[in-house]
Design a protein around this motif. Structure first.
Motif, PDB file in Angstrom:
ATOM      1  N   LEU A  33      -5.631   0.570   3.943  1.00  0.00           N
ATOM      2  CA  LEU A  33      -4.685   0.648   5.059  1.00  0.00           C
ATOM      3  C   LEU A  33      -5.391   0.264   6.359  1.00  0.00           C
ATOM      4  O   LEU A  33      -4.877  -0.527   7.161  1.00  0.00           O
ATOM      5  CB  LEU A  33      -4.125   2.067   5.150  1.00  0.00           C
ATOM      6  CG  LEU A  33      -2.978   2.296   6.138  1.00  0.00           C
ATOM      7  CD1 LEU A  33      -2.046   3.390   5.610  1.00  0.00           C
ATOM      8  CD2 LEU A  33      -3.480   2.721   7.522  1.00  0.00           C
TER       9      LEU A  33
ATOM     10  N   ALA B 243      -4.757  -2.270  -4.357  1.00  0.00           N
ATOM     11  CA  ALA B 243      -4.697  -0.893  -3.879  1.00  0.00           C
ATOM     12  C   ALA B 243      -3.584  -0.125  -4.558  1.00  0.00           C
ATOM     13  O   ALA B 243      -3.610   1.097  -4.608  1.00  0.00           O
ATOM     14  CB  ALA B 243      -4.492  -0.867  -2.362  1.00  0.00           C
ATOM     15  N   ASP B 244      -2.581  -0.835  -5.096  1.00  0.00           N
ATOM     16  CA  ASP B 244      -1.478  -0.148  -5.775  1.00  0.00           C
ATOM     17  C   ASP B 244      -1.611  -0.217  -7.290  1.00  0.00           C
ATOM     18  O   ASP B 244      -1.985   0.744  -7.942  1.00  0.00           O
ATOM     19  CB  ASP B 244      -0.138  -0.745  -5.349  1.00  0.00           C
ATOM     20  CG  ASP B 244       0.995  -0.125  -6.142  1.00  0.00           C
ATOM     21  OD1 ASP B 244       1.214   1.083  -5.996  1.00  0.00           O
ATOM     22  OD2 ASP B 244       1.617  -0.847  -6.952  1.00  0.00           O
TER      23      ASP B 244
ATOM     24  N   LYS C 113      -6.241   3.841  -0.963  1.00  0.00           N
ATOM     25  CA  LYS C 113      -5.144   3.394  -0.092  1.00  0.00           C
ATOM     26  C   LYS C 113      -5.519   3.559   1.379  1.00  0.00           C
ATOM     27  O   LYS C 113      -5.187   2.709   2.217  1.00  0.00           O
ATOM     28  CB  LYS C 113      -3.871   4.179  -0.419  1.00  0.00           C
ATOM     29  CG  LYS C 113      -3.223   3.749  -1.731  1.00  0.00           C
ATOM     30  CD  LYS C 113      -1.960   4.539  -2.004  1.00  0.00           C
ATOM     31  CE  LYS C 113      -1.309   4.090  -3.309  1.00  0.00           C
ATOM     32  NZ  LYS C 113      -0.773   2.721  -3.245  1.00  0.00           N
TER      33      LYS C 113
ATOM     34  N   ILE D 145       0.832  -1.199   0.000  1.00  0.00           N
ATOM     35  CA  ILE D 145       0.000   0.000   0.000  1.00  0.00           C
ATOM     36  C   ILE D 145       0.873   1.258   0.000  1.00  0.00           C
ATOM     37  O   ILE D 145       0.456   2.319  -0.464  1.00  0.00           O
ATOM     38  CB  ILE D 145      -0.947  -0.015   1.214  1.00  0.00           C
ATOM     39  CG1 ILE D 145      -1.914  -1.198   1.106  1.00  0.00           C
ATOM     40  CG2 ILE D 145      -1.735   1.286   1.339  1.00  0.00           C
ATOM     41  CD1 ILE D 145      -2.785  -1.393   2.328  1.00  0.00           C
TER      42      ILE D 145
END
Length: 710
Positions: A673, A689-690, A669, A359
């Motif tokens: 997280l 998420a990336d 993100k 992340i």
């Protein structure tokens, strides 16, 4: 030195290469354009660093490299494989084959896990090791070159860490999803660059060269020199900027200027390279070489614009420098604090820390601005709107006032005869014929307008003799034995008798913003007729001004012309105005308006240079000229007032897209997280998420390419 870099999928690739090259001795002035895939650098003479060393470092980072041997030429170099894949299908590229291979391994692993449960984890382990190897190798190269916390390093550590704690299946999913994300980024980046590739493809590869004897031979278009004569047949693309020396035809200039309606061109007319000849054969004299034609200049401007970072992009890059270390520090705390302070399970919190590492990468955030800016610049170029960089594109949408020059900007820049008044028993055609005869020897714009009107009406013009000019007063000639003159009302009143009704008619015409010329007989001191002329507003001027006003932008006309003319033109367009201004007066007004709001200035790029430079954004009408393109921040190839409103709309759409991307990147993100720390989501969601966010941010930016203008 110039190089073509292949395989860059997002803006973070630029910083990786720049960081690595900055550490090499003798290398300076590193400038890398992500959109154009072009690297420029200075290599010090006598340096121990050679060109081959530069290429080796770039290849070691996982990118292809091609040394550009000179303007317009490319020499192939080893290692320049299909990383970019712009002319290949996705499955033919290196990344495409990698995804397909990993997909097969993943499918085999799942099948083995079902048929032979005891061996399934081993196949997953093989898939992880095979898939992570190229990323780990690149991560080590990046670490050695000054980028230790790259996404490749974070992903490799996360995948291998998951493998070590017995999560082979999830580690394989991480590698596979990361590879898919990289492939999506590559495809999206190729689409974003398609605009420049389309421009390059407009110019034909060959041209039909005409020799002195009339012979024809095919030659490369790039070899044409200034002064060469070329044959352009119906259906052919014009191979070079030039002037028609024989023939007349309609040309489709939409590929270059965005103008959808074919335009008639005849002898003496100028043509653009890349425009399409529609119906008749043309002979064209080349006026610009391949490196200097309109398309080449547009490509150069677009590349420069894409290389110029917008203020928002610079802010986000600064933010990301703090963001990544902060999230990585948080990941370390997640791994250490719960087991040490709260007797948590080491494996559980190590797993969650590894997910947070993925992340931590700011790729989607860093890409959010340049991807949207590149798309905005591309769609603008297709419409004949040239914008010199992200700074100008951002600012245009925030302007509160747009100042317009009058002549040639809001108006046609070409006077037209509007009224012919006979003050005697002669007909209007007779008055026009005499006025045209007197003016036939003059090169004044008003004379040209009178002659054009007589020509369009098919009026026979008597032959004039003994013609001469009284500068600023009148044109004189002898026509059919009569000494006639065409002059200003003030001069005519001095040389002939103007009755009160004549003065009243002249004043009425002048109050309408028209320029009045008086035809009179010098010997008889008798006024014969009036010819009124006016530089009328462009056809789209009223619509363009109304559109700006509806968008909350205040348009104002700044002109050096007299107040009567300014009032008439501004009244037709419904805008504020200031008249009888010298260039320094315009400059002073622009600076005054800047105190209250952002100000744009629209002019011809030559006479209005001081005001264009002083404004927050300078916009040149008639952007096909070299001076206009160099002076202003933006240039309108089609000289349409409505295109000014289109610039504002495009800027606002681009900024809205950027804000969407930033919110999306940070929001996604932030959500993952929290869910990762709570144990709700794991490694493969962290990958989404990336890389997933990066691909989606790019695709969102590409939506701008479909923007339509009213």
């Amino acid at each position: 030195m110039q190089f073509h870099i292949k395989g860059m999928d997002c803006a973070s690739c630029v910083s990786k290469i720049e960081t690595a090259l900055a550490r090499m001795s003798g290398v300076s002035g590193v400038s890398l354009n992500f959109a154009a895939e072009k690297l420029e650098l200075t290599l010090a003479p006598g340096s121990s660093t050679q060109v081959s060393d530069v290429e080796k470092v770039i290849r070691g980072l996982g990118f292809g490299v091609v040394a550009l041997a000179g303007p317009g030429t490319v020499s192939r170099a080893d290692g320049c494989n299909d990383a970019a894949g712009q002319d290949q299908r996705w499955w033919q590229t290196t990344r495409g084959r990698q995804v397909v291979g990993l997909g097969i391994l993943m499918g085999a692993a799942y099948l083995m896990a079902i048929l032979f449960p005891g061996y399934g984890s081993w196949v997953f382990t093989v898939a992880v090791l095979a898939g992570v190897f190229p990323f780990a190798r690149r991560a080590l190269a990046l670490a050695r070159s000054g980028t230790p916390f790259s996404i490749e390093m974070l992903m490799s550590v996360a995948a291998l860490g998951a493998l070590l704690i017995g999560e082979a299946e999830e580690a394989a999913a991480v590698v596979f999803l990361f590879s898919v994300g990289e492939l999506l980024e590559s495809v999206a980046a190729s689409r974003a660059r398609a605009g420049i590739n389309a421009l390059v493809a407009l110019v034909p590869k060959t041209a039909v060269l005409l020799d002195a004897e009339g012979g024809q031979r095919d030659v490369p278009a790039a070899s044409l020199s200034v002064g060469d004569h070329v044959l352009v047949r119906p259906g052919d693309r014009v191979p070079a900027d030039g002037m028609i020396i024989q023939g007349a035809s309609s040309l489709d200039e939409s590929p270059v200027t965005g103008e959808s309606i074919p335009l008639a061109r005849s002898v003496g007319g100028h043509v653009f390279a890349g425009s399409v000849n529609i119906d008749r054969v043309l002979h064209v004299r080349v006026e610009k070489t391949a490196a200097d034609n309109t398309i080449a200049r547009i490509i150069h401007l677009v590349e420069q614009a894409q290389a110029t970072k917008a203020p928002t992009a610079r802010f986000i890059e600064r933010f990301s420098r703090y963001y990544t270390p902060a999230v990585m520090a948080l990941a370390a705390l997640i791994v250490m604090v719960p087991p040490l302070a709260m007797a948590g399970d080491w494996q559980t919190w190590l797993y969650r820390g590894l997910a947070l590492l993925l992340i931590a990468c700011p790729c989607a955030l860093v890409l959010s601005t340049p991807a949207a800016i590149a798309s905005g610049l591309a769609v603008a170029t297709r419409r004949g709107l040239l914008i010199k960089g992200g700074n100008a594109l951002e600012t245009i949408g925030r302007v509160g006032t747009i100042a317009f020059d009058k002549t040639g900007t809001l108006t046609q820049g070409q006077p037209r005869v509007t009224d012919i008044v006979s003050l005697t028993d002669d007909s209007q055609d007779a008055i026009l014929a005499l006025a045209a005869s007197v003016e036939s020897g003059s090169n004044h714009p008003l004379a040209h307008a009178i002659l054009r009107r007589a020509g369009s009406a098919n009026i026979r013009i008597p032959v004039a003799t003994q013609a001469f000019v009284s500068a600023g007063k009148a044109v004189h000639a002898s026509v059919s034995g009569r000494a006639l003159a065409v002059g200003s009302p003030v001069y005519a009143d001095q040389q002939a008798v103007l009755l009160p009704e004549h003065h009243a008619r002249i004043k009425t015409l002048q109050n309408d913003g028209k320029t009045v010329s008086v035809l009179f007989d010098e010997q008889a001191r008798k006024a014969l007729g009036l010819v009124a002329l006016q530089d009328e507003p462009r056809e789209d001027a009223q619509a363009g001004i109304a559109r700006l006003q509806s968008m909350g932008v205040r348009p104002v006309m700044l002109t050096g012309d007299n107040s009567r003319t300014a009032r008439a033109i501004a009244g037709q367009l419904g805008m504020d105005w200031e008249a009888e201004l010298l260039p320094e007066d315009k400059l002073s007004l622009i600076n005054k308006m800047k105190r209250d709001a952002k100000v744009a200035m629209v002019g011809d790029g030559i006479n209005d240079a001081p005001a264009l430079a002083a404004a927050d954004v300078g916009i040149a009408m008639g952007g096909g000229t070299d001076v206009a393109m160099e002076t202003a921040d933006a240039a309108l190839l089609n000289s349409r007032v409505t295109d000014v409103a289109h610039l504002v709309a495009l800027s606002r759409a681009t900024m809205a897209n950027i804000h969407q991307n930033v919110v999306f990147a940070l929001g996604l993100k932030g959500i993952f997280l929290v869910t990762t720390v709570l144990g709700v989501t794991g490694l493969w969601i962290a990958v989404l998420a990336d890389t997933g966010a990066t691909a989606l941010v790019t695709l969102n930016a590409l939506r701008l390419l479909r923007k339509k203008f009213d």
